[in-house]
Write a protein that holds these residues in place. Structure first.
Motif, PDB file in Angstrom:
ATOM      1  N   GLY A 137      37.510 -52.502  78.463  1.00 44.74           N
ATOM      2  CA  GLY A 137      38.479 -53.541  78.786  1.00 44.74           C
ATOM      3  C   GLY A 137      38.669 -53.688  80.283  1.00 44.74           C
ATOM      4  O   GLY A 137      38.756 -54.808  80.811  1.00 44.74           O
ATOM      5  N   TRP A 138      38.744 -52.578  80.983  1.00 44.46           N
ATOM      6  CA  TRP A 138      38.990 -52.612  82.432  1.00 44.46           C
ATOM      7  C   TRP A 138      37.774 -53.103  83.215  1.00 44.46           C
ATOM      8  O   TRP A 138      37.896 -53.904  84.129  1.00 44.46           O
ATOM      9  CB  TRP A 138      39.397 -51.221  82.913  1.00 44.46           C
ATOM     10  CG  TRP A 138      39.691 -51.160  84.382  1.00 44.46           C
ATOM     11  CD1 TRP A 138      38.917 -50.645  85.378  1.00 44.46           C
ATOM     12  CD2 TRP A 138      40.852 -51.680  85.038  1.00 44.46           C
ATOM     13  NE1 TRP A 138      39.512 -50.789  86.597  1.00 44.46           N
ATOM     14  CE2 TRP A 138      40.703 -51.425  86.419  1.00 44.46           C
ATOM     15  CE3 TRP A 138      42.003 -52.330  84.582  1.00 44.46           C
ATOM     16  CZ2 TRP A 138      41.673 -51.801  87.346  1.00 44.46           C
ATOM     17  CZ3 TRP A 138      42.959 -52.699  85.507  1.00 44.46           C
ATOM     18  CH2 TRP A 138      42.782 -52.436  86.874  1.00 44.46           C
ATOM     19  N   ARG A 139      36.580 -52.652  82.824  1.00 41.15           N
ATOM     20  CA  ARG A 139      35.380 -52.941  83.611  1.00 41.15           C
ATOM     21  C   ARG A 139      34.687 -54.238  83.217  1.00 41.15           C
ATOM     22  O   ARG A 139      34.009 -54.852  84.046  1.00 41.15           O
ATOM     23  CB  ARG A 139      34.377 -51.783  83.478  1.00 41.15           C
ATOM     24  CG  ARG A 139      34.834 -50.482  84.134  1.00 41.15           C
ATOM     25  CD  ARG A 139      33.776 -49.406  83.956  1.00 41.15           C
ATOM     26  NE  ARG A 139      34.139 -48.166  84.622  1.00 41.15           N
ATOM     27  CZ  ARG A 139      33.442 -47.036  84.541  1.00 41.15           C
ATOM     28  NH1 ARG A 139      32.307 -47.016  83.835  1.00 41.15           N
ATOM     29  NH2 ARG A 139      33.838 -45.935  85.173  1.00 41.15           N
ATOM     30  N   GLN A 140      34.842 -54.670  81.967  1.00 42.58           N
ATOM     31  CA  GLN A 140      34.008 -55.763  81.479  1.00 42.58           C
ATOM     32  C   GLN A 140      34.778 -57.036  81.138  1.00 42.58           C
ATOM     33  O   GLN A 140      34.164 -58.022  80.732  1.00 42.58           O
ATOM     34  CB  GLN A 140      33.233 -55.302  80.220  1.00 42.58           C
ATOM     35  CG  GLN A 140      32.309 -54.133  80.486  1.00 42.58           C
ATOM     36  CD  GLN A 140      31.558 -53.699  79.231  1.00 42.58           C
ATOM     37  OE1 GLN A 140      31.894 -54.076  78.118  1.00 42.58           O
ATOM     38  NE2 GLN A 140      30.541 -52.884  79.421  1.00 42.58           N
ATOM     39  N   HIS A 141      36.091 -57.027  81.313  1.00 44.27           N
ATOM     40  CA  HIS A 141      36.849 -58.226  80.928  1.00 44.27           C
ATOM     41  C   HIS A 141      36.400 -59.468  81.690  1.00 44.27           C
ATOM     42  O   HIS A 141      36.451 -60.575  81.171  1.00 44.27           O
ATOM     43  CB  HIS A 141      38.354 -58.001  81.135  1.00 44.27           C
ATOM     44  CG  HIS A 141      38.750 -57.837  82.568  1.00 44.27           C
ATOM     45  ND1 HIS A 141      38.760 -56.613  83.207  1.00 44.27           N
ATOM     46  CD2 HIS A 141      39.143 -58.742  83.495  1.00 44.27           C
ATOM     47  CE1 HIS A 141      39.154 -56.785  84.453  1.00 44.27           C
ATOM     48  NE2 HIS A 141      39.379 -58.066  84.660  1.00 44.27           N
ATOM     49  N   GLY A 193      38.476 -62.129  77.836  1.00 43.05           N
ATOM     50  CA  GLY A 193      37.651 -60.940  78.015  1.00 43.05           C
ATOM     51  C   GLY A 193      38.393 -59.643  77.810  1.00 43.05           C
ATOM     52  O   GLY A 193      37.791 -58.624  77.428  1.00 43.05           O
ATOM     53  N   TRP A 194      39.701 -59.635  78.045  1.00 43.28           N
ATOM     54  CA  TRP A 194      40.460 -58.396  77.900  1.00 43.28           C
ATOM     55  C   TRP A 194      40.413 -57.882  76.472  1.00 43.28           C
ATOM     56  O   TRP A 194      40.128 -56.694  76.236  1.00 43.28           O
ATOM     57  CB  TRP A 194      41.899 -58.615  78.348  1.00 43.28           C
ATOM     58  CG  TRP A 194      42.043 -58.714  79.828  1.00 43.28           C
ATOM     59  CD1 TRP A 194      42.062 -59.848  80.579  1.00 43.28           C
ATOM     60  CD2 TRP A 194      42.153 -57.626  80.755  1.00 43.28           C
ATOM     61  NE1 TRP A 194      42.184 -59.545  81.914  1.00 43.28           N
ATOM     62  CE2 TRP A 194      42.248 -58.187  82.047  1.00 43.28           C
ATOM     63  CE3 TRP A 194      42.202 -56.236  80.615  1.00 43.28           C
ATOM     64  CZ2 TRP A 194      42.379 -57.400  83.199  1.00 43.28           C
ATOM     65  CZ3 TRP A 194      42.319 -55.445  81.761  1.00 43.28           C
ATOM     66  CH2 TRP A 194      42.398 -56.035  83.026  1.00 43.28           C
ATOM     67  N   SER A 195      40.704 -58.726  75.504  1.00 44.41           N
ATOM     68  CA  SER A 195      40.704 -58.263  74.117  1.00 44.41           C
ATOM     69  C   SER A 195      39.287 -58.102  73.572  1.00 44.41           C
ATOM     70  O   SER A 195      39.018 -57.167  72.805  1.00 44.41           O
ATOM     71  CB  SER A 195      41.510 -59.220  73.236  1.00 44.41           C
ATOM     72  OG  SER A 195      41.006 -60.543  73.318  1.00 44.41           O
ATOM     73  N   GLU A 196      38.366 -58.986  73.960  1.00 44.34           N
ATOM     74  CA  GLU A 196      37.005 -58.893  73.443  1.00 44.34           C
ATOM     75  C   GLU A 196      36.321 -57.619  73.916  1.00 44.34           C
ATOM     76  O   GLU A 196      35.711 -56.891  73.117  1.00 44.34           O
ATOM     77  CB  GLU A 196      36.193 -60.111  73.869  1.00 44.34           C
ATOM     78  CG  GLU A 196      36.591 -61.404  73.172  1.00 44.34           C
ATOM     79  CD  GLU A 196      35.652 -62.553  73.491  1.00 44.34           C
ATOM     80  OE1 GLU A 196      34.445 -62.293  73.674  1.00 44.34           O
ATOM     81  OE2 GLU A 196      36.120 -63.707  73.563  1.00 44.34           O
ATOM     82  N   ALA A 197      36.398 -57.334  75.202  1.00 42.71           N
ATOM     83  CA  ALA A 197      35.745 -56.143  75.740  1.00 42.71           C
ATOM     84  C   ALA A 197      36.413 -54.875  75.217  1.00 42.71           C
ATOM     85  O   ALA A 197      35.740 -53.888  74.887  1.00 42.71           O
ATOM     86  CB  ALA A 197      35.772 -56.177  77.268  1.00 42.71           C
ATOM     87  N   THR A 198      37.740 -54.881  75.138  1.00 47.01           N
ATOM     88  CA  THR A 198      38.456 -53.708  74.644  1.00 47.01           C
ATOM     89  C   THR A 198      38.107 -53.435  73.190  1.00 47.01           C
ATOM     90  O   THR A 198      37.918 -52.278  72.794  1.00 47.01           O
ATOM     91  CB  THR A 198      39.972 -53.904  74.797  1.00 47.01           C
ATOM     92  OG1 THR A 198      40.274 -54.193  76.160  1.00 47.01           O
ATOM     93  CG2 THR A 198      40.723 -52.642  74.400  1.00 47.01           C
ATOM     94  N   ALA A 199      38.016 -54.491  72.380  1.00 51.03           N
ATOM     95  CA  ALA A 199      37.651 -54.316  70.977  1.00 51.03           C
ATOM     96  C   ALA A 199      36.233 -53.767  70.851  1.00 51.03           C
ATOM     97  O   ALA A 199      35.969 -52.898  70.001  1.00 51.03           O
ATOM     98  CB  ALA A 199      37.775 -55.643  70.236  1.00 51.03           C
ATOM     99  N   ALA A 200      35.312 -54.246  71.678  1.00 48.19           N
ATOM    100  CA  ALA A 200      33.933 -53.748  71.630  1.00 48.19           C
ATOM    101  C   ALA A 200      33.904 -52.250  71.918  1.00 48.19           C
ATOM    102  O   ALA A 200      33.253 -51.476  71.200  1.00 48.19           O
ATOM    103  CB  ALA A 200      33.068 -54.505  72.638  1.00 48.19           C
TER     104      ALA A 200
END
Length: 326
Positions: free
Chosen positions: A237-241, A250-257
């Motif tokens: 979440g922090w690096r890829q949002h 991107g915050w929720s998508e990357a964190t969920a991944a």
């Protein structure tokens, strides 16, 4: 005039979430969101006839649509409350229930998962995403559904709950007015590049805080759910949002991944062009979209939204009652 009846109420919120879990989002002609969309279309046609199809027209559209729907909903709530308290309470619960959508998100996701063949999966995923689906196999359709679930957890549930807690009934209605504008006229096309600017930017503003709170909630959920990783959720979440277009999704998508330990996104085509091939999540994790992944994603999103509900209700019990009296 006592406006405290429009203030957020924890029991109303809990009842509305219960109704969503029980019935989902029913499809009928007089659904408040459908009526918002219909009035938006009427205003848009009128504005384009008189040449208000640029920035000014889009800003005026938001003012008119907000004034109309805040006036209708809040006015009816106050009238019904003064006529009979139970009627006012039930009406507000109905409005809040109509403004959130969790069960239907998961239903659409499971429709993709249960698809018998790639063509069925493509038809199911087209209900959730705007990308080209003709090149997508079943796994890619499931991945797209997982991404849509994690993104829509914000604007379909966490954001309306957040704005209800902050501003009560007017807050959740205003949020859905803006969200409806973004979904109908917020496209980056020649027709809406200027006219849709106001709705799209306001939608970004209203989802800014909820998107980041959802990220934190997903990290917490990844800590407690079996097979998930809170460490990977936080790092992704922090690096890829910022790898996902827009300031919030991107915050929720990357964190969920990261939390689900599945790589999401990958090659995406839109309007015949390959617009990205970026993967979200840890590189050593398997690609998302395998059998069972969608069910895990639904569980992950549901628990995240329930956690958001618990936090919202706790805030409403702790914070002093709010409202204005004229």
């Amino acid at each position: 005039m006592d406006l405290t009846i429009l203030a957020p109420d924890p029991f109303l919120l809990l009842f509305a979430v219960f109704l969503d879990g029980l019935f989902g989002d029913p499809v009928y002609a007089c659904h408040p969101i459908r009526l918002m969309g219909a009035t938006l279309s009427i205003f848009e046609r009128a504005m384009r006839r008189i040449g208000l199809d640029g920035y000014a027209g889009g800003c005026l559209l938001m003012v008119l649509l907000s004034a109309l729907w805040l006036g209708i909903v809040c006015g009816l709530a106050m009238v019904l409350n003064y006529a009979q308290y139970d009627a006012g309470w039930i009406f507000q619960a109905y409005i809040i229930f109509s403004m959130i959508a969790l069960k239907d998100l998961c239903k659409h996701g499971m429709d993709i998962d249960r698809a018998a063949d790639p063509d069925s999966a493509r038809r199911a995923v087209s209900m959730l995403v705007g990308r080209d689906t003709d090149r997508m196999d079943t796994a890619a359709c499931r991945r797209a559904g997982m991404e849509s679930l994690s993104e829509n957890a914000v604007d379909g549930f966490v954001s309306p709950v957040f704005w209800y807690v902050v501003l009560g009934l007017p807050g959740i209605v205003f949020f859905k007015v803006v969200s409806t504008m973004d979904s109908m006229v917020g496209f980056r096309t020649p027709r809406y590049r200027y006219f849709g600017w106001c709705g799209a930017r306001m939608d970004d503003v209203l989802n800014y805080v909820p998107a980041r709170l959802t990220c934190l909630g997903m990290v917490a959920v990844a800590f407690i759910l079996p097979g998930c990783s809170a460490r990977k959720a936080l790092i992704a979440g922090w690096r890829q949002h910022a790898l996902v277009p827009g300031p919030n999704s991107g915050w929720s998508e990357a964190t969920a991944a990261g939390g689900l330990q599945r790589r999401l996104a990958g090659p995406i085509w839109q309007d015949g062009e390959r617009i990205t091939d970026v993967w979200l999540g840890e590189g050593s994790d398997p690609e998302g979209g395998q059998p069972g992944d969608m069910r895990r994603a639904c569980t992950f999103v549901i628990v995240t939204c329930l956690l958001a509900t618990v936090a919202a209700v706790a805030c409403l019990f702790v914070l002093p009652p709010r409202g204005l009296t004229f």
